[in-house]
Structures are given as structure tokens and as C-alpha cells.
Design a protein around this motif. Structure first.
Motif, PDB file in Angstrom:
ATOM      1  N   TYR A  61       0.819  -1.214   0.000  1.00 44.07           N
ATOM      2  CA  TYR A  61       0.000   0.000   0.000  1.00 44.07           C
ATOM      3  C   TYR A  61       0.856   1.268   0.000  1.00 44.07           C
ATOM      4  CZ  TYR A  61      -4.074  -2.901   0.429  1.00 44.07           C
ATOM      5  OH  TYR A  61      -5.048  -3.839   0.182  1.00 44.07           O
ATOM      6  N   ARG A  64       1.904   1.541  -3.527  1.00 40.48           N
ATOM      7  CA  ARG A  64       0.762   1.939  -4.354  1.00 40.48           C
ATOM      8  C   ARG A  64       0.537   3.450  -4.262  1.00 40.48           C
ATOM      9  NH1 ARG A  64      -2.442  -1.359  -6.624  1.00 40.48           N
ATOM     10  NH2 ARG A  64      -4.572  -0.925  -7.196  1.00 40.48           N
ATOM     11  N   ARG A  65       0.706   3.987  -3.065  1.00 37.76           N
ATOM     12  CA  ARG A  65       0.440   5.415  -2.846  1.00 37.76           C
ATOM     13  C   ARG A  65       1.620   6.299  -3.265  1.00 37.76           C
ATOM     14  NH1 ARG A  65      -0.654   9.974  -2.942  1.00 37.76           N
ATOM     15  NH2 ARG A  65      -1.428  11.272  -1.273  1.00 37.76           N
ATOM     16  N   GLY A 114       3.265  -2.754  -5.522  1.00 37.00           N
ATOM     17  CA  GLY A 114       2.253  -1.728  -5.276  1.00 37.00           C
ATOM     18  C   GLY A 114       2.366  -0.577  -6.255  1.00 37.00           C
ATOM     19  N   TRP A 120      -5.201  -4.717  -6.186  1.00 39.46           N
ATOM     20  CA  TRP A 120      -4.970  -5.004  -4.758  1.00 39.46           C
ATOM     21  C   TRP A 120      -5.511  -6.367  -4.351  1.00 39.46           C
ATOM     22  CZ3 TRP A 120      -8.618  -6.068  -1.135  1.00 39.46           C
ATOM     23  CH2 TRP A 120      -9.937  -5.757  -1.454  1.00 39.46           C
TER      24      TRP A 120
END
Length: 192
Positions: A61, A64-65, A114, A120
Motif C-alpha cells: 500500500y 501503491r500510494r 504496489g 490489490w
């Protein structure tokens, strides 16, 4: 407080924290401790699954961000990311299932995955399966190594804690040495 009591009281917490970051060594040691009746094998496995899965999900995560921005600012990470992307395009499912078994790829891979835009749910599912297989593999490896102690040492309880302590110390030395080497390489590349 006796060493045995430390293992009994804090062993599962240690497994959880260390497997959140890395963890093969501690899971093997915990498997040995389970064989020596200081921990329960099923809880070693459950704790290792939770720690490993949770840590990898967090890195996924974060990747991903903020992954693309972080990778772009760190040239030394770009090389590792390119290796992961190369394997990802060839063997996506296999990479997600097995990355935790490859030394040096364990921490960077979920972050890079990510940042790659993998769905996800796919990562979540395959990561969970991989964490289960990984935890069972290393916990049972340690458990059977504990059986080896029993075969070679008559009064194995008398010596087992010394051997277990020595293995913990050895694992700590290896981990610290690896950390120092990685930091030196990062400094050589102009990173801190």
C-alpha cells in the motif's frame, strides 16, 4: 528472568515483529523452540503468517500510494525496481507467491508491486497464500531441526537453550552485518 521464560512470554511477539520486516531466521528458531516445548507450533505458524502478510501488505500500500515518486528520487532503488518489474512481466503470479523466498527481494518486492498497479485483490490473495506456505515451510524446518538436536544430544534440554541462544545470536549478527553492508552501499551511492 530465565531464557526459557523470555521465550515463553515474548516469543510470539518477537515472531510477529520480526516477520513484519523479514523473518526466516526467527521462524526457524521459533520452530526449534516449539519442538523443545517452549512455544506451540500452530501459534508460531499463525503469528508468522500474520507478521509476514501484514508487513508485505503495508509495503504494497505504501508502494501503491507513493512508490513511483520514491523510486524516481532514489537511483539505487531504480535498479532493484527494474529487476522486479522484469520478473513481474514474465511471471506475475509466481513472483507474488514466492518473492518472500528470495533473499534480497523480500522487502522491496511488495513496494514495487504496489507501484506497478497490480490489482490489490490479486496481491492480497496471492500474498496470503504465499505467507501461509512460507510460514509452514520455515516453522516446520525449525521444528524438524529441533528433532535433529534430540537425535544427536542425549540430554537435549540441557543444551538446547544454549544452542537456541547461539542461533539467535548468530541470526542477529547476520542481520546486523547485512544492515551495515546495505547502509554502506547506500552511502557509496550518495544516499543516507
Amino acid at each position: 528472568m530465565a531464557f526459557e521464560q523470555l521465550i515463553t512470554d515474548w516469543g510470539y511477539w518477537a515472531i510477529l515483529v520480526v516477520t513484519f520486516i523479514e523473518g526466516e531466521t526467527i521462524v526457524i528458531l521459533a520452530g526449534i523452540a516449539a519442538h523443545l516445548d517452549y512455544l506451540e507450533l500452530r501459534w508460531v505458524i499463525v503469528t508468522a503468517i500474520i507478521g509476514s502478510f501484514g508487513g508485505d501488505q503495508l509495503w504494497f500500500y505504501i508502494g501503491r500510494r507513493w512508490g513511483p515518486q520514491i523510486i524516481a528520487r532514489r537511483p539505487s532503488w531504480q535498479e532493484g525496481a527494474e529487476k522486479v518489474y522484469k520478473h513481474l512481466h514474465k511471471h506475475q503470479y509466481w513472483l507474488i507467491l514466492t518473492f518472500r523466498f528470495y533473499y534480497g527481494f523480500r522487502n522491496v518486492t511488495p513496494f514495487v508491486l504496489g507501484s506497478s498497479g497490480i490489482p490489490w485483490l490479486r496481491f492480497f490473495t496471492l500474498n496470503l497464500i504465499g505467507a501461509i506456505v512460507w510460514a509452514f515451510t520455515f516453522a516446520y524446518a525449525g521444528y524438524f531441526l529441533g528433532e535433529t538436536f534430540k537425535l544427536f544430544i542425549d540430554d537435549y534440554h540441557k543444551y538446547a537453550l544454549y544452542v537456541l541462544g547461539g542461533l539467535v545470536l548468530l541470526g542477529l549478527v547476520i542481520w546486523l552485518t547485512t544492515l551495515i553492508i546495505h547502509r554502506r552501499k547506500a552511502r557509496e551511492h550518495g544516499l543516507k
